[in-house]
Motif scaffolding. Structure first.
Motif, PDB file in Angstrom:
ATOM      1  N   ASN A  17      -2.893   2.936 -10.693  1.00  0.00           N
ATOM      2  CA  ASN A  17      -3.160   2.271  -9.404  1.00  0.00           C
ATOM      3  C   ASN A  17      -4.090   2.589  -8.498  1.00  0.00           C
ATOM      4  N   PHE A  18      -5.220   3.096  -9.137  1.00  0.00           N
ATOM      5  CA  PHE A  18      -6.376   3.425  -8.251  1.00  0.00           C
ATOM      6  C   PHE A  18      -7.535   2.663  -8.743  1.00  0.00           C
ATOM      7  N   GLY A  57      -6.586   3.214   1.167  1.00  0.00           N
ATOM      8  CA  GLY A  57      -5.192   3.326   1.128  1.00  0.00           C
ATOM      9  C   GLY A  57      -4.527   3.802  -0.053  1.00  0.00           C
ATOM     10  N   GLN A  58      -5.337   3.762  -1.230  1.00  0.00           N
ATOM     11  CA  GLN A  58      -5.018   3.953  -2.564  1.00  0.00           C
ATOM     12  C   GLN A  58      -5.177   5.670  -2.712  1.00  0.00           C
TER      13      GLN A  58
END
Length: 314
Positions: A257-258, A263-264
């Motif tokens: 999830n990057f 915000g990550q």
């Protein structure tokens, strides 16, 4: 494992230092540059907190070999490599664009294509292509050079000329050099059972106003390679291609999830994962050059670099 992720040298005649994403560039008097390839790893324009053992040496040595193998086509900045992690050569005023050239619909181009776009940097991409298909002809899709922390941005030739980022005369030389280098890179890759999918070149002008190839070329950080063996079968079956590039790091980050977006949170890289990335880079070196990778002594990297550079500068 010992890695070099930051440098703080003070060489004789040093006038400036610039820290890039992966390289630290020391400017000396007499228009000389000392470029240290660190073990920093960058993906999605973000520098990872931990270094990758031997990565700097690998990139520096591949780039050196490729500069030598293309010198007859395009003049380049490189004069010497006094240390496995160091290149020394002519200082140039860099053009503020990267010349990206793509032979296949992969990576960023494929992501744009999937999103329904058929124009990339003012170049039309044919309808009906699948990811990793070969373009009828290689396409040049330039990008602006971002400051650290910013993202490189796609830009068209028309926009480059309109904004006078590069003159028409110079741009035509950059275009010619880019196509010639890509052709040679493709031939070198083919001899190793590889396909050079896409890559980027950077250029600058030296003190005499001559356009030179600068930075690194045909490394796994600046280029994407596929294995030629089985390429056709994988395309026909709609399977992912076996790659030799930094893409495997990007894919791992995406799975965690990057993608460098606001915000990550950057995922933690375990020692095992870092070792696996280092092993992958060594494999890349051996496949791309056709030579066995010889590890340099990394017990005291900074003193080793300093000693070698000082001896060279004498």
């Amino acid at each position: 494992m010992n890695t070099i992720i930051k440098t703080d040298f003070n060489f004789p005649g040093q006038t400036d230092v610039y820290k890039g994403k992966v390289r630290d560039v020391y400017t000396l008097k007499n228009n000389k540059l000392v470029i240290v390839a660190t073990d920093r790893l960058s993906a999605f324009d973000v520098v990872m907190p931990k270094g990758i053992p031997y990565k700097g040496q690998i990139l520096n040595q591949i780039a050196t070999k490729m500069m030598e193998a293309t010198r007859d086509l395009v003049p380049n900045w490189l004069e010497a490599t006094p240390d496995p992690n160091v290149a020394v050569g002519q200082a140039c005023e860099p053009f503020k664009i990267e010349m990206v050239i793509r032979g296949y619909l992969a990576g960023h181009a494929a992501r744009e294509y999937k999103a329904g776009k058929r124009m990339l940097c003012g170049v039309e991409m044919p309808n009906g292509m699948k990811e990793n298909d070969k373009f009828p002809e290689p396409i040049i899709t330039p990008a602006t050079k971002a400051e650290q922390g910013d993202h490189d941005e796609d830009i068209s030739k028309e926009e480059i000329l309109k904004r006078a980022i590069v003159s028409k005369e110079d741009y035509e030389i950059l275009e010619k050099y880019t196509r010639n280098l890509f052709k040679r890179g493709t031939e070198i890759a083919a001899k190793r059972g590889l396909i050079l999918v896409d890559t980027k070149y950077e250029f600058g002008k030296n003190a005499d106003g001559e356009i030179l190839l600068i930075d690194e070329i045909h490394t796994p950080d600046s280029s994407r390679y596929f294995y030629a063996d089985g390429y056709r079968e994988r395309q026909d079956k709609g399977e992912p291609q076996k790659q030799l590039s930094k893409e495997f790091v990007r894919q791992w980050l995406i799975e965690n999830n990057f993608q460098g977006k606001e915000g990550q949170i950057l995922p933690e890289m375990s020692d095992e994962y870092i070792q696996s990335v280092s092993d992958r880079y060594m494999e890349l070196y051996e496949k791309i050059t056709g030579e066995t990778f010889i590890k340099s002594d990394i017990s005291n990297i900074e003193p080793r670099i300093e000693k070698n550079v000082l001896e060279y500068l004498k």
